[in-house]
Design an enzyme around this catalytic site. Structure first.
Site, mmCIF file in Angstrom:
data_model
loop_
_atom_site.group_PDB
_atom_site.id
_atom_site.type_symbol
_atom_site.label_atom_id
_atom_site.label_comp_id
_atom_site.label_asym_id
_atom_site.label_seq_id
_atom_site.Cartn_x
_atom_site.Cartn_y
_atom_site.Cartn_z
ATOM 1 N N VAL A 1 8.145 -24.656 -25.246
ATOM 2 C CA VAL A 1 8.492 -23.399 -24.571
ATOM 3 C C VAL A 1 7.706 -23.361 -23.250
ATOM 4 O O VAL A 1 7.010 -24.295 -22.923
ATOM 5 C CB VAL A 1 8.142 -22.159 -25.432
ATOM 6 C CG1 VAL A 1 9.159 -21.945 -26.514
ATOM 7 C CG2 VAL A 1 6.746 -22.263 -25.983
ATOM 8 N N SER B 1 2.160 -38.966 -28.488
ATOM 9 C CA SER B 1 2.551 -39.254 -29.863
ATOM 10 C C SER B 1 4.043 -39.012 -30.055
ATOM 11 O O SER B 1 4.568 -38.016 -29.557
ATOM 12 C CB SER B 1 1.763 -38.349 -30.806
ATOM 13 O OG SER B 1 2.292 -38.421 -32.088
ATOM 14 N N THR C 1 1.608 -17.534 -16.727
ATOM 15 C CA THR C 1 0.558 -18.092 -15.871
ATOM 16 C C THR C 1 0.060 -19.469 -16.290
ATOM 17 O O THR C 1 -0.776 -20.048 -15.603
ATOM 18 C CB THR C 1 -0.655 -17.139 -15.883
ATOM 19 O OG1 THR C 1 -0.897 -16.752 -17.242
ATOM 20 C CG2 THR C 1 -0.396 -15.910 -15.043
ATOM 21 N N VAL D 1 -3.191 -41.002 -31.367
ATOM 22 C CA VAL D 1 -4.632 -41.290 -31.392
ATOM 23 C C VAL D 1 -5.161 -41.009 -32.794
ATOM 24 O O VAL D 1 -4.990 -39.901 -33.327
ATOM 25 C CB VAL D 1 -5.382 -40.422 -30.355
ATOM 26 C CG1 VAL D 1 -6.894 -40.646 -30.444
ATOM 27 C CG2 VAL D 1 -4.859 -40.689 -28.950
ATOM 28 N N LYS E 1 13.441 -16.981 -9.669
ATOM 29 C CA LYS E 1 12.822 -15.818 -10.328
ATOM 30 C C LYS E 1 12.231 -14.905 -9.266
ATOM 31 O O LYS E 1 11.351 -15.318 -8.511
ATOM 32 C CB LYS E 1 11.724 -16.322 -11.280
ATOM 33 C CG LYS E 1 10.859 -15.232 -11.899
ATOM 34 C CD LYS E 1 9.853 -15.853 -12.884
ATOM 35 C CE LYS E 1 8.859 -14.836 -13.394
ATOM 36 N NZ LYS E 1 7.841 -15.438 -14.279
ATOM 37 N N LEU F 1 -2.905 -26.318 -22.898
ATOM 38 C CA LEU F 1 -3.208 -25.508 -24.075
ATOM 39 C C LEU F 1 -4.534 -25.914 -24.715
ATOM 40 O O LEU F 1 -5.161 -25.115 -25.392
ATOM 41 C CB LEU F 1 -2.065 -25.625 -25.091
ATOM 42 C CG LEU F 1 -0.707 -25.105 -24.586
ATOM 43 C CD1 LEU F 1 0.388 -25.372 -25.614
ATOM 44 C CD2 LEU F 1 -0.768 -23.613 -24.248
HETATM 45 C C1 LIG Z 1 5.432 -18.664 -26.767
HETATM 46 C C2 LIG Z 1 4.970 -19.342 -25.520
HETATM 47 C C3 LIG Z 1 5.561 -19.038 -24.306
HETATM 48 C C4 LIG Z 1 5.117 -19.656 -23.134
HETATM 49 N N1 LIG Z 1 5.671 -19.286 -21.942
HETATM 50 C C5 LIG Z 1 5.167 -19.804 -20.808
HETATM 51 C C6 LIG Z 1 5.693 -19.449 -19.554
HETATM 52 O O1 LIG Z 1 6.644 -18.670 -19.449
HETATM 53 N N2 LIG Z 1 5.152 -19.995 -18.441
HETATM 54 C C7 LIG Z 1 4.109 -20.879 -18.510
HETATM 55 O O2 LIG Z 1 3.618 -21.312 -17.469
HETATM 56 N N3 LIG Z 1 3.633 -21.278 -19.690
HETATM 57 C C8 LIG Z 1 4.121 -20.762 -20.829
HETATM 58 N N4 LIG Z 1 3.621 -21.186 -22.023
HETATM 59 C C9 LIG Z 1 2.596 -22.214 -22.045
HETATM 60 C C10 LIG Z 1 3.213 -23.590 -21.834
HETATM 61 O O3 LIG Z 1 4.219 -23.816 -22.786
HETATM 62 C C11 LIG Z 1 2.128 -24.663 -21.954
HETATM 63 O O4 LIG Z 1 1.032 -24.296 -21.181
HETATM 64 C C12 LIG Z 1 2.626 -25.965 -21.437
HETATM 65 O O5 LIG Z 1 3.806 -26.323 -22.072
HETATM 66 C C13 LIG Z 1 1.604 -27.044 -21.612
HETATM 67 O O6 LIG Z 1 1.483 -27.417 -22.959
HETATM 68 P P1 LIG Z 1 0.580 -28.695 -23.249
HETATM 69 O O7 LIG Z 1 1.143 -29.830 -22.515
HETATM 70 O O8 LIG Z 1 -0.842 -28.326 -23.018
HETATM 71 O O9 LIG Z 1 0.713 -28.903 -24.820
HETATM 72 P P2 LIG Z 1 1.928 -29.460 -25.718
HETATM 73 O O10 LIG Z 1 3.251 -29.161 -25.128
HETATM 74 O O11 LIG Z 1 1.648 -28.959 -27.100
HETATM 75 O O12 LIG Z 1 1.752 -31.050 -25.688
HETATM 76 C C14 LIG Z 1 0.790 -31.691 -26.470
HETATM 77 C C15 LIG Z 1 0.990 -33.194 -26.342
HETATM 78 O O13 LIG Z 1 -0.120 -33.842 -26.956
HETATM 79 C C16 LIG Z 1 0.366 -34.923 -27.744
HETATM 80 N N5 LIG Z 1 -0.611 -35.191 -28.823
HETATM 81 C C17 LIG Z 1 -1.197 -34.305 -29.659
HETATM 82 N N6 LIG Z 1 -2.002 -34.950 -30.512
HETATM 83 C C18 LIG Z 1 -1.930 -36.283 -30.217
HETATM 84 C C19 LIG Z 1 -2.513 -37.439 -30.737
HETATM 85 N N7 LIG Z 1 -3.347 -37.412 -31.795
HETATM 86 N N8 LIG Z 1 -2.191 -38.634 -30.174
HETATM 87 C C20 LIG Z 1 -1.346 -38.700 -29.110
HETATM 88 N N9 LIG Z 1 -0.765 -37.618 -28.574
HETATM 89 C C21 LIG Z 1 -1.048 -36.424 -29.127
HETATM 90 C C22 LIG Z 1 1.707 -34.453 -28.270
HETATM 91 O O14 LIG Z 1 2.525 -35.535 -28.645
HETATM 92 C C23 LIG Z 1 2.244 -33.740 -27.009
HETATM 93 O O15 LIG Z 1 2.860 -34.691 -26.170
HETATM 94 C C24 LIG Z 1 4.069 -20.602 -23.199
HETATM 95 C C25 LIG Z 1 3.503 -20.937 -24.429
HETATM 96 C C26 LIG Z 1 3.933 -20.320 -25.582
HETATM 97 C C27 LIG Z 1 3.283 -20.674 -26.884
#
Ligand SMILES: Cc1cc2nc3c(=O)[nH]c(=O)nc-3n(C[C@H](O)[C@H](O)[C@H](O)COP(=O)(O)OP(=O)(O)OC[C@H]3O[C@@H](n4cnc5c(N)ncnc54)[C@H](O)[C@@H]3O)c2cc1C
Length: 510
Positions: A50, A42, A353, A192, A81, A342
């Site tokens: 982060v 999206s 992790t 979506v 690191k 996530l």
């Molecule tokens: C404070 C914090 C610190 C962190 N530090 C670390 C770290 O040091 N090391 C580490 O390994 N991990 C860390 N993490 C975790 C890491 O950031 C995530 O695991 C990683 O970025 C994966 O995120 P994601 O891709 O699951 O979700 P997101 O980055 O949230 O991506 C979600 C995606 O889904 C899409 N989306 C959502 N809804 C729709 C829809 N309806 N239609 C189309 N697309 C949609 C969005 O556009 C986006 O592209 C940290 C997290 C936090 C909160």
């Protein structure tokens, strides 16, 4: 899906780190077999933005994809690191700060003394046992060195030092996107709006806001905390970890690097009043943030505390506030949908992790499909295995909180007193405390542990978890002192390359 055959069209929802890591791993594995992969992202819903630290397993991720450090590290402002330092978690004299290092062949001599000392000390004999004094990685971080030998000492070879990375999460996403597209992954921008299902509950197609309908035979939910497919569509329950991991918020504030100062090669995770603050060195800036529990401190108070912790470096810098859903889904793979990142769960970032769990979850999925006939049974086995990984990481992270000795706030007292730790963690602590056979205890838990002997020793000894009264060592058995250990590790670390200079010269292993 037929036995041992990958799906023909995989649709991934989400273009954060999880989406692009998954797209790369699946396409790398299956492109010879005609599999099509589409990733929908999206433009209205951002990524979490982060996640700047890794475990050493990220090295395997890049090696597996055939991507060298020279290629990806400069593109992502990445640094090396050597471990994580934990100031202010413990108030035990001599243990106000300790290190969880990555390990090194050269540790065999001095590092092994640490285990001997820690065992003596937990059985009541005086001995120095703070890991920060005994491991090469801790000394490399102190000296601002990379985990690679300097050219004049045979570099850029590596004497078996394990290490991980820091990187800019946004740039990593862009790098992985470009690589996935070069492998043939199709990128579609769209949000979506609706999910259509077959009668058996499987997902059939996604309808986007602009009316486009995208059908697929397998769907990966990388939509972030909301779990668009796994939770909102399939209704998979979420198992919260908040009863023993209280932190549910974070605030991130970047600060500038001092180009004249040594470039650190460790994450620093400092305990504050209601959580902890990370400091992550990238080649371009520091990433900083405060992970805290909203039931103990307000967002405004937390931001003020973080700004005070960072000092003038944070002046004029914008803060980003984030909410965290901490826990995991009951089943990560359900019907024709796999939740990764996530959406499948999150254990707060104390040990960095999350990307490791993404990598393991995708690799295990590929193995499950390829090694065994597809059946409900291996789907159940997969879910058990991933849950075991999450619980293994959770126990290790919970132990940091449980072992704290701070008295200053209700937050730290509650973390120590709540008593809601797993039976496995309780048993590990009981054996340590009574001076029992710790090695046998860890072995007994086998694969259920995600952290092994050195990590448990560093955590328990690093927090100063020892009897209060100590006897002097037996005559003729004087343990190696911290002073002597430091002297020897400092000598070895002297052969390693300066971190900043090494990065500038493109020094890397692969
Ligand atoms: C404070 C914090 C610190 C962190 N530090 C670390 C770290 O040091 N090391 C580490 O390994 N991990 C860390 N993490 C975790 C890491 O950031 C995530 O695991 C990683 O970025 C994966 O995120 P994601 O891709 O699951 O979700 P997101 O980055 O949230 O991506 C979600 C995606 O889904 C899409 N989306 C959502 N809804 C729709 C829809 N309806 N239609 C189309 N697309 C949609 C969005 O556009 C986006 O592209 C940290 C997290 C936090 C909160």
């Amino acid at each position: 899906m037929s036995p041992s055959r990958p799906p023909q069209h995989v649709v991934i929802v989400g273009g954060g780190s999880a989406g692009w890591m998954t797209a790369n791993l699946l396409m790398h594995q299956w492109r010879e077999r005609g599999v099509r992969i589409t990733l929908i992202e999206s433009s209205e819903i951002g990524t979490i933005g982060v996640g700047e630290g890794s475990t050493p397993f990220l090295r395997d991720f890049f090696r597996h994809l055939g991507i060298s450090e020279q290629d990806w590290m400069p593109a992502c402002n990445a640094t090396f690191k050597c471990g994580i330092r934990f100031p202010n978690w413990s108030t035990v004299p001599g243990y106000a700060s300790y290190v969880h290092p990555f390990f090194n062949q050269e540790d065999l001599a001095i590092g092994s003394q640490f285990f001997t000392n820690a065992c003596l000390r937990r059985r009541g004999t005086a001995a120095d046992a703070n890991p920060q004094d005994f491991f090469i990685a801790a000394e490399l971080a102190r000296q601002g060195k990379a985990p690679l030998y300097a050219p004049q000492h045979g570099g850029p070879s590596n004497p078996g030092t394990d290490y991980a990375y820091h990187f800019d999460a946004g740039l990593l996403g862009q790098f992985l996107k470009a690589h996935a597209e070069s492998l043939g992954v199709r990128h579609q921008v769209g949000t979506v709006a609706e999910v259509n299902r077959h009668e058996n509950g499987d997902i059939a197609a996604l309808r986007l806001h602009d009316g486009t309908v995208l059908a697929g035979d397998f769907f990966v939910d990388c939509s972030g905390f909301k779990g668009l497919l796994i939770n909102e569509t399939l209704g998979e329950p979420f198992v919260s970890y908040q009863d023993n991991l209280f932190n549910d918020r974070a605030i991130a504030i970047p600060t500038a690097l001092d180009p004249a100062a040594p470039l650190p090669s460790e994450t620093v995770s400092t305990a504050l009043t209601c959580g902890w603050a990370w400091k992550i060195p990238l080649s371009s800036r520091f990433g900083n943030g405060y992970v805290y529990a909203s039931q103990f401190i307000s967002d405004d108070q937390a931001e003020a505390e973080l700004r005070q912790h960072l000092g003038p470096a944070a002046d004029g810098q914008t803060a980003r506030r984030l909410k965290m859903r901490v826990g995991r889904v009951e089943q990560h793979w359900r019907n024709n949908c796999l939740a990764i990142g996530l959406s499948q769960g999150f254990i707060e970032p104390l040990e960095a992790t999350a990307l490791m769990l993404i990598q393991f979850s995708v690799q295990c999925f590929v193995e499950s499909l390829e090694q065994a006939e597809f059946s409900r049974r291996n789907q159940a086995a997969y879910n058990r295995r991933i849950n075991q990984m999450f619980e293994g990481v959770r126990d290790y992270v919970v132990a940091h909180y449980h072992l704290n000795t701070r008295q200053d706030t209700a937050y730290w007292q509650a973390n120590r007193a709540h008593g809601r730790i797993s039976d496995r963690l309780a048993s590990i602590l009981e054996v340590w405390d009574r001076g029992g056979d710790f090695e046998a205890e860890l072995t007994r838990h086998g694969n259920a542990l995600m952290y092994f002997r050195p990590s448990w020793y560093c955590l328990l000894a690093g927090m100063g978890r020892f009897p209060a009264t100590l006897q002097p060592p037996r005559l003729g058995h004087v343990p190696l002192s911290a002073l002597q250990a430091r002297k020897e590790t400092a000598g070895i670390a002297g052969r390693f390359q300066d971190h900043r200079a090494g990065l500038a010269q493109g020094l890397s292993l692969a």
